[in-house]
Scaffold this active site. Structure first.
Site, PDB file in Angstrom:
ATOM      1  N   SER A 160       0.809  -1.219   0.000  1.00  0.00           N
ATOM      2  CA  SER A 160       0.000   0.000   0.000  1.00  0.00           C
ATOM      3  C   SER A 160       0.844   1.272   0.000  1.00  0.00           C
ATOM      4  CB  SER A 160      -0.930   0.026   1.222  1.00  0.00           C
ATOM      5  OG  SER A 160      -1.649   1.235   1.248  1.00  0.00           O
TER       6      SER A 160
ATOM      7  N   THR B  14      -8.789  -1.977   3.134  1.00  0.00           N
ATOM      8  CA  THR B  14      -8.493  -2.688   1.883  1.00  0.00           C
ATOM      9  C   THR B  14      -8.684  -4.187   2.092  1.00  0.00           C
ATOM     10  OG1 THR B  14      -6.916  -2.862   0.061  1.00  0.00           O
ATOM     11  CG2 THR B  14      -5.962  -2.702   2.262  1.00  0.00           C
TER      12      THR B  14
ATOM     13  N   LYS C 298     -13.264  -5.171   3.389  1.00  0.00           N
ATOM     14  CA  LYS C 298     -14.238  -4.159   2.958  1.00  0.00           C
ATOM     15  C   LYS C 298     -15.689  -4.512   3.304  1.00  0.00           C
ATOM     16  CE  LYS C 298     -11.298  -2.146  -0.533  1.00  0.00           C
ATOM     17  NZ  LYS C 298     -11.203  -1.461  -1.807  1.00  0.00           N
TER      18      LYS C 298
ATOM     19  N   GLY D 261     -12.770 -11.745 -10.615  1.00  0.00           N
ATOM     20  CA  GLY D 261     -12.770 -11.586  -9.163  1.00  0.00           C
ATOM     21  C   GLY D 261     -14.155 -11.251  -8.649  1.00  0.00           C
ATOM     22  N   ALA D 262     -14.350 -11.442  -7.339  1.00  0.00           N
ATOM     23  CA  ALA D 262     -15.656 -11.132  -6.731  1.00  0.00           C
ATOM     24  C   ALA D 262     -15.463 -10.586  -5.320  1.00  0.00           C
ATOM     25  CB  ALA D 262     -16.523 -12.390  -6.709  1.00  0.00           C
ATOM     26  N   GLY D 263     -14.299 -10.024  -5.068  1.00  0.00           N
ATOM     27  CA  GLY D 263     -13.982  -9.499  -3.737  1.00  0.00           C
ATOM     28  C   GLY D 263     -14.613  -8.139  -3.475  1.00  0.00           C
TER      29      GLY D 263
ATOM     30  N   LYS E  49     -19.207 -17.263  -4.944  1.00  0.00           N
ATOM     31  CA  LYS E  49     -18.922 -15.893  -4.502  1.00  0.00           C
ATOM     32  C   LYS E  49     -19.375 -14.892  -5.567  1.00  0.00           C
ATOM     33  CE  LYS E  49     -15.331 -13.489  -1.959  1.00  0.00           C
ATOM     34  NZ  LYS E  49     -13.908 -13.312  -1.744  1.00  0.00           N
TER      35      LYS E  49
ATOM     36  N   TYR F  10      -1.999  -1.365  -8.467  1.00  0.00           N
ATOM     37  CA  TYR F  10      -1.158  -0.239  -8.910  1.00  0.00           C
ATOM     38  C   TYR F  10       0.301  -0.392  -8.474  1.00  0.00           C
ATOM     39  CZ  TYR F  10      -1.860   1.217  -4.079  1.00  0.00           C
ATOM     40  OH  TYR F  10      -1.899   1.229  -2.706  1.00  0.00           O
TER      41      TYR F  10
END
Length: 264
Positions: free
Chosen positions: A14, A61, A65, A125-127, A154, A211
């Site tokens: 991060s 994060t 979440k 993804g499915a977070g 998910k 990123y």
């Protein structure tokens, strides 16, 4: 001195402290922003510290979440719809959860001049961040949103929030205009998404929410195959700016210094 935190697991990657501390110094705010790797068992106590005033605000994060919601008094409309929180603040006596990822993604997509209108979007993804991306894409009037996740159940759960999205099996790559990696695969240098992208026609748009590193293997492969690519840096900056404004009531400047800071 006020204290702010970003919490997650992993959290080493991060750059939130770098960005927030830069903006706080620039705006003469007497505060510090740090990152902390936590476990599920730490959540209640940590969020309780915001209520007591020991911590002035928290960014959230992966993978917390959704998990933080149980400890909050109220959710902003965006957080309520997406069931995802990335910013926590004490307003009066209430702990409120906000979702600045929605604005972050929407502004990032607009910034790169990709027109989502009537486009087909495939999300991997499915977070926690995926519901925010879907919310923004629907706002931008995407024609079709397809979600693929290793654990299909998910992904199916997202249909409780957004009835008209489609779910496809992991490994199946339907036609798309924009593909978004919203998994955490890519945070480590050797991470590779187990998908065969070689059969996809050239000229598609590949977006990675990650990123740091700047170019994941997902993006490197896409570029080699002749596609446009973009990482999540702008989304990260815009969501951070929205959180900063919520906490400090100051709109931070996003300029070349900010971009250079994160490229160091």
């Amino acid at each position: 001195m006020k204290k702010y935190l970003v919490i997650g697991n992993p959290i080493e990657h991060s750059l939130s402290p770098k960005l927030h501390n830069f903006w706080m110094k620039k705006n003469n705010i007497n505060a510090i922003y740090e990152k902390e790797k936590i476990l599920d068992s730490d959540l209640k106590d940590l969020i309780g510290k915001v209520k007591k005033g020991e911590i002035s605000g928290i960014n959230v994060t992966v993978p917390f979440k959704k998990k933080v919601i149980d400890y909050l008094d109220q959710l902003s409309p965006g957080s309520e719809t997406t069931q995802s929180v990335n910013t926590i603040s004490l307003v009066g006596k209430n702990l409120i959860g906000y979702n600045t990822d929605i604005d972050g993604f929407e502004l990032a997509i607009k910034n790169i001049n990709f027109n989502v209108l009537n486009k087909k979007i495939l999300i991997l993804g499915a977070g926690g961040v995926v519901s925010s991306i879907i919310f923004a894409l629907k706002k931008l009037k995407a024609q079709q949103i397809i979600v693929s996740n290793r654990t299909k159940e998910k992904a199916e759960n997202l249909k409780n929030l957004f009835k008209d999205i489609e779910i496809t099996n992991w490994g199946n790559i339907p036609d798309f205009d924009l593909i978004i990696n919203a998994t955490s695969v890519g945070l480590k240098k050797d991470d590779k998404i187990s998908l065969d992208l070689s059969k996809i026609n050239k000229g598609k748009f590949f977006y990675d929410v990650i990123y740091n590193p700047k170019e994941t293997n997902f993006l490197k492969e896409a570029k080699k195959l002749g596609n446009e690519i973009e990482n999540g840096k702008k989304m990260f900056i815009y969501q951070a700016a929205a959180a900063f404004e919520l906490w400090h009531k100051i709109k931070p400047e996003i300029d070349e210094n900010v971009n250079a800071l994160l490229d160091d």
